[in-house]
Design a protein around this motif. Structure first.
Motif, PDB file in Angstrom:
ATOM      1  N   SER A  40      31.302  64.442  39.550  1.00 33.72           N
ATOM      2  CA  SER A  40      32.744  64.198  39.430  1.00 33.72           C
ATOM      3  C   SER A  40      33.248  64.635  38.057  1.00 33.72           C
ATOM      4  CB  SER A  40      33.070  62.717  39.650  1.00 33.72           C
ATOM      5  OG  SER A  40      32.742  61.955  38.509  1.00 33.72           O
ATOM      6  N   THR A  41      34.483  65.081  38.050  1.00 29.12           N
ATOM      7  CA  THR A  41      35.128  65.491  36.802  1.00 29.12           C
ATOM      8  C   THR A  41      35.259  64.299  35.863  1.00 29.12           C
ATOM      9  OG1 THR A  41      36.322  67.209  37.978  1.00 29.12           O
ATOM     10  CG2 THR A  41      37.197  66.575  35.834  1.00 29.12           C
ATOM     11  N   GLN A  42      35.532  63.130  36.416  1.00 26.08           N
ATOM     12  CA  GLN A  42      35.672  61.920  35.604  1.00 26.08           C
ATOM     13  C   GLN A  42      34.404  61.669  34.790  1.00 26.08           C
ATOM     14  OE1 GLN A  42      36.299  58.336  37.861  1.00 26.08           O
ATOM     15  NE2 GLN A  42      36.421  57.055  36.044  1.00 26.08           N
ATOM     16  N   GLN A  43      33.231  61.806  35.411  1.00 23.66           N
ATOM     17  CA  GLN A  43      31.974  61.584  34.696  1.00 23.66           C
ATOM     18  C   GLN A  43      31.721  62.679  33.657  1.00 23.66           C
ATOM     19  OE1 GLN A  43      29.879  58.776  34.928  1.00 23.66           O
ATOM     20  NE2 GLN A  43      31.700  58.047  35.988  1.00 23.66           N
ATOM     21  N   ALA A  44      32.117  63.912  33.961  1.00 21.48           N
ATOM     22  CA  ALA A  44      31.954  65.011  33.002  1.00 21.48           C
ATOM     23  C   ALA A  44      32.787  64.748  31.747  1.00 21.48           C
ATOM     24  CB  ALA A  44      32.352  66.340  33.650  1.00 21.48           C
ATOM     25  N   LEU A  45      34.028  64.336  31.936  1.00 20.01           N
ATOM     26  CA  LEU A  45      34.902  64.071  30.793  1.00 20.01           C
ATOM     27  C   LEU A  45      34.433  62.844  30.010  1.00 20.01           C
ATOM     28  CD1 LEU A  45      38.344  64.853  32.466  1.00 20.01           C
ATOM     29  CD2 LEU A  45      36.989  66.317  30.928  1.00 20.01           C
TER      30      LEU A  45
ATOM     31  N   GLN B  57      19.379  59.541  26.178  1.00 27.75           N
ATOM     32  CA  GLN B  57      19.604  58.158  25.751  1.00 27.75           C
ATOM     33  C   GLN B  57      21.059  57.749  25.992  1.00 27.75           C
ATOM     34  OE1 GLN B  57      18.865  57.475  21.592  1.00 27.75           O
ATOM     35  NE2 GLN B  57      18.932  55.260  21.811  1.00 27.75           N
ATOM     36  N   VAL B  58      22.005  58.606  25.642  1.00 24.32           N
ATOM     37  CA  VAL B  58      23.423  58.307  25.851  1.00 24.32           C
ATOM     38  C   VAL B  58      23.722  58.186  27.344  1.00 24.32           C
ATOM     39  CG1 VAL B  58      25.776  59.230  25.632  1.00 24.32           C
ATOM     40  CG2 VAL B  58      24.200  59.342  23.682  1.00 24.32           C
ATOM     41  N   ILE B  59      23.219  59.116  28.141  1.00 26.78           N
ATOM     42  CA  ILE B  59      23.462  59.118  29.588  1.00 26.78           C
ATOM     43  C   ILE B  59      22.961  57.809  30.217  1.00 26.78           C
ATOM     44  CG2 ILE B  59      22.817  60.240  31.773  1.00 26.78           C
ATOM     45  CD1 ILE B  59      24.768  61.908  30.077  1.00 26.78           C
ATOM     46  N   VAL B  60      21.767  57.391  29.840  1.00 27.99           N
ATOM     47  CA  VAL B  60      21.179  56.176  30.417  1.00 27.99           C
ATOM     48  C   VAL B  60      21.884  54.923  29.900  1.00 27.99           C
ATOM     49  CG1 VAL B  60      19.083  54.757  30.492  1.00 27.99           C
ATOM     50  CG2 VAL B  60      18.936  57.222  30.862  1.00 27.99           C
ATOM     51  N   SER B  61      22.065  54.822  28.593  1.00 25.88           N
ATOM     52  CA  SER B  61      22.636  53.596  28.027  1.00 25.88           C
ATOM     53  C   SER B  61      24.080  53.379  28.457  1.00 25.88           C
ATOM     54  CB  SER B  61      22.519  53.587  26.501  1.00 25.88           C
ATOM     55  OG  SER B  61      23.359  54.569  25.937  1.00 25.88           O
ATOM     56  N   GLU B  62      24.818  54.463  28.678  1.00 29.56           N
ATOM     57  CA  GLU B  62      26.226  54.352  29.074  1.00 29.56           C
ATOM     58  C   GLU B  62      26.424  54.492  30.584  1.00 29.56           C
ATOM     59  OE1 GLU B  62      28.614  53.381  27.056  1.00 29.56           O
ATOM     60  OE2 GLU B  62      27.212  53.333  25.367  1.00 29.56           O
ATOM     61  N   LYS B  63      25.303  54.616  31.322  1.00 30.34           N
ATOM     62  CA  LYS B  63      25.323  54.699  32.786  1.00 30.34           C
ATOM     63  C   LYS B  63      26.253  55.809  33.300  1.00 30.34           C
ATOM     64  CE  LYS B  63      24.138  49.843  33.439  1.00 30.34           C
ATOM     65  NZ  LYS B  63      23.900  49.429  32.097  1.00 30.34           N
ATOM     66  N   VAL B  64      26.141  56.980  32.678  1.00 27.99           N
ATOM     67  CA  VAL B  64      26.909  58.145  33.128  1.00 27.99           C
ATOM     68  C   VAL B  64      26.225  58.711  34.371  1.00 27.99           C
ATOM     69  CG1 VAL B  64      27.739  60.447  32.519  1.00 27.99           C
ATOM     70  CG2 VAL B  64      27.619  58.668  30.754  1.00 27.99           C
ATOM     71  N   GLU B  65      26.997  58.935  35.412  1.00 27.68           N
ATOM     72  CA  GLU B  65      26.451  59.465  36.664  1.00 27.68           C
ATOM     73  C   GLU B  65      26.410  60.986  36.577  1.00 27.68           C
ATOM     74  OE1 GLU B  65      28.681  57.873  39.936  1.00 27.68           O
ATOM     75  OE2 GLU B  65      28.716  55.890  38.997  1.00 27.68           O
ATOM     76  N   ILE B  66      25.209  61.546  36.677  1.00 22.33           N
ATOM     77  CA  ILE B  66      25.046  63.001  36.592  1.00 22.33           C
ATOM     78  C   ILE B  66      24.344  63.530  37.833  1.00 22.33           C
ATOM     79  CG2 ILE B  66      24.976  62.939  34.060  1.00 22.33           C
ATOM     80  CD1 ILE B  66      21.927  63.471  34.275  1.00 22.33           C
ATOM     81  N   ARG B  67      24.538  64.806  38.095  1.00 24.02           N
ATOM     82  CA  ARG B  67      23.784  65.488  39.164  1.00 24.02           C
ATOM     83  C   ARG B  67      22.380  65.779  38.656  1.00 24.02           C
ATOM     84  NH1 ARG B  67      23.654  66.809  44.494  1.00 24.02           N
ATOM     85  NH2 ARG B  67      25.902  66.789  44.397  1.00 24.02           N
ATOM     86  N   GLY B  68      22.287  66.173  37.363  1.00 22.21           N
ATOM     87  CA  GLY B  68      20.991  66.447  36.774  1.00 22.21           C
ATOM     88  C   GLY B  68      21.132  67.199  35.466  1.00 22.21           C
ATOM     89  N   ILE B  69      20.019  67.281  34.753  1.00 23.93           N
ATOM     90  CA  ILE B  69      19.937  68.079  33.531  1.00 23.93           C
ATOM     91  C   ILE B  69      19.071  69.284  33.869  1.00 23.93           C
ATOM     92  CG2 ILE B  69      19.175  68.173  31.131  1.00 23.93           C
ATOM     93  CD1 ILE B  69      19.677  65.147  30.955  1.00 23.93           C
ATOM     94  N   PHE B  70      19.583  70.455  33.559  1.00 24.57           N
ATOM     95  CA  PHE B  70      18.935  71.706  33.933  1.00 24.57           C
ATOM     96  C   PHE B  70      18.627  72.553  32.703  1.00 24.57           C
ATOM     97  CE2 PHE B  70      21.437  70.260  37.457  1.00 24.57           C
ATOM     98  CZ  PHE B  70      20.692  70.563  38.582  1.00 24.57           C
ATOM     99  N   GLN B  71      17.576  73.337  32.814  1.00 31.05           N
ATOM    100  CA  GLN B  71      17.214  74.303  31.779  1.00 31.05           C
ATOM    101  C   GLN B  71      17.268  75.684  32.407  1.00 31.05           C
ATOM    102  OE1 GLN B  71      13.206  73.989  30.237  1.00 31.05           O
ATOM    103  NE2 GLN B  71      13.863  74.900  28.312  1.00 31.05           N
ATOM    104  N   GLU B  72      17.906  76.622  31.717  1.00 30.66           N
ATOM    105  CA  GLU B  72      17.953  77.995  32.212  1.00 30.66           C
ATOM    106  C   GLU B  72      16.635  78.664  31.846  1.00 30.66           C
ATOM    107  OE1 GLU B  72      21.089  81.658  32.554  1.00 30.66           O
ATOM    108  OE2 GLU B  72      21.169  80.447  30.742  1.00 30.66           O
ATOM    109  N   VAL B  73      15.855  79.024  32.848  1.00 28.27           N
ATOM    110  CA  VAL B  73      14.532  79.611  32.617  1.00 28.27           C
ATOM    111  C   VAL B  73      14.558  81.135  32.653  1.00 28.27           C
ATOM    112  CG1 VAL B  73      13.237  77.584  33.328  1.00 28.27           C
ATOM    113  CG2 VAL B  73      13.901  79.271  35.042  1.00 28.27           C
TER     114      VAL B  73
END
Length: 79
Positions: free
Chosen positions: A7-12, A54-70
């Motif tokens: 969601s855009t809300q979680q991104a912002l 740490q920020v994502i977990v402690s603030e309970k931000v809902e994410i699709r995932g963290i990705f690395q460009e390989v």
């Protein structure tokens, strides 16, 4: 490194929280190779990964995932 959202809300919200703790980020379009519900993603340096998580977990931000460009246009889900 890239965080994708449903969601855009979680991104912002994540943008605000990461800027508050002075992590250098860039808002960018979500790459078409990553399926997400939101057109916005956040790009950050690999060295900031642990602090970002740490920020994502402690603030309970809902994410699709963290990705690395390989490779160009190829992303690997890491979280």
């Amino acid at each position: 490194m890239l965080i994708a959202f449903d969601s855009t809300q979680q991104a912002l919200r994540a943008e605000m929280l990461l800027e508050y703790v002075e992590i250098e980020i860039d808002i960018c379009p979500t790459p078409k190779e990553i399926t997400a519900g939101c057109a916005l993603s956040i790009h950050f340096e690999e060295g900031d990964l642990e602090q970002v998580k740490q920020v994502i977990v402690s603030e309970k931000v809902e994410i699709r995932g963290i990705f690395q460009e390989v490779a160009v246009g190829v992303y690997k889900l890491i979280e």
